[in-house]
Design an enzyme around this catalytic site. Structure first.
Site, mmCIF file in Angstrom:
data_model
loop_
_atom_site.group_PDB
_atom_site.id
_atom_site.type_symbol
_atom_site.label_atom_id
_atom_site.label_comp_id
_atom_site.label_asym_id
_atom_site.label_seq_id
_atom_site.Cartn_x
_atom_site.Cartn_y
_atom_site.Cartn_z
ATOM 1 N N ASP A 98 0.853 -1.183 0.000
ATOM 2 C CA ASP A 98 0.000 0.000 0.000
ATOM 3 C C ASP A 98 0.892 1.238 0.000
ATOM 4 O O ASP A 98 1.996 1.226 0.556
ATOM 5 C CB ASP A 98 -0.878 0.031 1.248
ATOM 6 N N ARG A 136 -13.777 1.084 -3.648
ATOM 7 C CA ARG A 136 -13.265 1.289 -2.290
ATOM 8 C C ARG A 136 -12.929 2.751 -2.015
ATOM 9 O O ARG A 136 -11.797 3.115 -1.767
ATOM 10 C CB ARG A 136 -12.034 0.424 -2.028
ATOM 11 N N ASP A 196 -1.564 -2.434 -4.998
ATOM 12 C CA ASP A 196 -2.513 -2.816 -3.960
ATOM 13 C C ASP A 196 -3.293 -1.558 -3.565
ATOM 14 O O ASP A 196 -3.804 -0.870 -4.434
ATOM 15 C CB ASP A 196 -1.776 -3.471 -2.782
ATOM 16 N N ASP A 238 -4.934 2.458 3.250
ATOM 17 C CA ASP A 238 -5.719 1.478 3.996
ATOM 18 C C ASP A 238 -5.617 1.768 5.489
ATOM 19 O O ASP A 238 -4.532 2.088 6.007
ATOM 20 C CB ASP A 238 -5.232 0.054 3.704
#
Length: 442
Positions: free
Chosen positions: A222, A318, A261, A265
């Site tokens: 990430d 997302r 990715d 997050d």
């Protein structure tokens, strides 16, 4: 212990002073002496009182209490890593000047001796290997073993751990990080501002023949991960795939060679996070808040996150996908472009309590407002006073009418109180588009 207690008192004092200044002037920028209008120091600024979940409790002050000895200006990745470690647990401010890049020498610099991608493709092609067995048992000298060794070298090079009581800030309009992964892991009180962050490109994705019926390439890294940390403020950054959008990635075995990715997050019991005034661009799996349906023991009662005045453009899904957390999303502008793939904006996941209001959506012809919501698990949400292409739209009603198999229930069960000014959603595109992102701090 004494040092840590002092830090807590210092943070409380800073929050109190910030609140007082806000009460007197109405803006954090005026906290600096009016006699020195050019003396503003982003590294010393703190999250204003009442500005989202990150302001809860002791608030978020980052490295604002740093001594002069713990203010570092860096121009290289090596210098950045050294600055993160300097001074131990002392508060620190790290100013990044220009662009720093841990992968400047290219992916080949991480390759283990003997690694050959063509040999990897030959051995593990579906025609030769099949789709029933994963690669976990392969020896160290196999193509998979050599890929794993190469991946480990990249992992060690590009990941950095951000310590507690730290502010990382870009200097001017051109500061950024390319290909690094910022791990805000198990710490408290971190600020990240005014940086263009290009998502890491996984040089060595793994082929998993058993992932779906046709196999899939899986990547790591990430750009920013908030893992079990508290009081984090991510503000006025540009987060993007940059030079390597997914549309340029090659295809092997009939599947996209996925090298990205997440962008940002927030997982594993992280709590009290404010994400504000960022430009989030051209990415697929953009933001997870809560990474597993089975993480209730860790995540229940946590993952309190505020997203406001961010601009999302060209993201597939997302934005965010939520599990467990009380997530407040307001005054964001979500832009879906005509040429992009689009899945959904808000993902409603296990035990989530999403409150999404006063947002603006710009959707092209052929993309229905029903797709802005995606139901992954049974969980109610509040979605009110949102505007789609300039018109007030009941997102839940439209979703339920067009996608009855995923009927959503209204009512998140809570009402946000930690909000600063809530702008009229019709005005959000004009306000956010010109002010969100790196180089636009006012």
């Amino acid at each position: 212990m004494r040092t840590r207690i002092w830090h807590a008192h210092a943070r409380a004092s800073l929050v109190g002073c910030t609140a007082l200044v806000l009460g007197l002037t109405g803006t954090l920028a005026h906290a600096h002496s009016p006699a020195r209008p050019h003396a503003r120091d982003l590294g010393r600024e703190t999250l204003p009182a009442g500005d989202g979940w990150g302001s809860e409790g002791a608030g978020t002050t980052g490295g604002a209490a740093a001594t002069a000895a713990q203010v570092h200006t860096v121009t290289t990745w090596a210098g950045f890593k050294a600055a993160l470690q300097a001074g131990g647990d002392a508060p620190k401010i790290i100013k990044i000047r220009g662009v720093i890049d841990p992968v400047a020498e290219g992916c080949a610099s991480f390759q283990a001796p003997g690694y050959d991608f063509d040999a990897y493709l030959e051995k593990y092609s579906p025609e030769n290997w099949g789709l029933d067995t994963d690669l976990s048992g392969e020896p160290a000298d196999s193509p998979e073993g050599l890929r794993a060794a190469s991946a480990a070298a990249q992992d060690a090079a590009i990941k950095v751990n951000v310590p507690a009581d730290t502010t990382i800030v870009g200097v001017g309009k051109g500061a950024g990080i390319r290909g690094g992964s910022l791990q805000i892991k198990g710490v408290d009180n971190v600020i990240l501002r005014n940086l263009t962050i290009e998502a890491p490109l996984d040089c060595f994705p793994q082929w998993d023949p058993t992932d779906t019926d046709t196999g899939a390439w899986n990547s790591e890294y990430d750009a920013v991960v908030v893992y079990g940390s508290t009081h984090v403020w991510v503000d006025h950054n540009t987060l993007t795939d940059g030079r390597y959008p997914d549309g340029t990635l090659p295809t092997y075995f009939g599947r996209t060679y996925q090298q990205h990715d997440g962008l940002l997050d927030i997982v594993r019991g992280a709590d009290h996070v404010t994400v504000s005034w960022n430009s989030v661009e051209d990415h697929d799996k953009t933001m997870l808040i809560g990474n597993s349906d089975s993480a209730g023991a860790t995540d229940t009662g946590k993952l309190k996150v505020t997203l406001h005045h961010n601009r999302f453009e060209g993201v597939v899904e997302r934005a965010p996908r939520v599990r467990f957390g009380q997530v407040d999303s307001y005054n964001n502008h979500f832009v879906v472009t005509e040429e992009q793939a689009y899945g959904y904006t808000f993902g409603v996941g296990a035990s989530s309590q999403l409150y999404a209001s006063d947002n603006a959506f710009s959707l092209p012809a052929g993309v229905s407002a029903a797709k802005t919501l995606k139901k992954w698990s049974e969980a109610p949400l509040t979605a009110e006073n949102n505007y789609v292409n300039g018109r007030k739209t009941d997102l839940i009603a439209v979703h339920n009418a067009e996608i009855p198999a995923e009927t959503l229930r209204s009512g998140a069960g809570w009402t946000p109180t930690l909000r600063t000014k809530v702008d009229p959603p019709r005005a959000v595109p004009g306000i956010v588009d010109g002010r969100a992102g790196a180089g636009k701090v006012r």
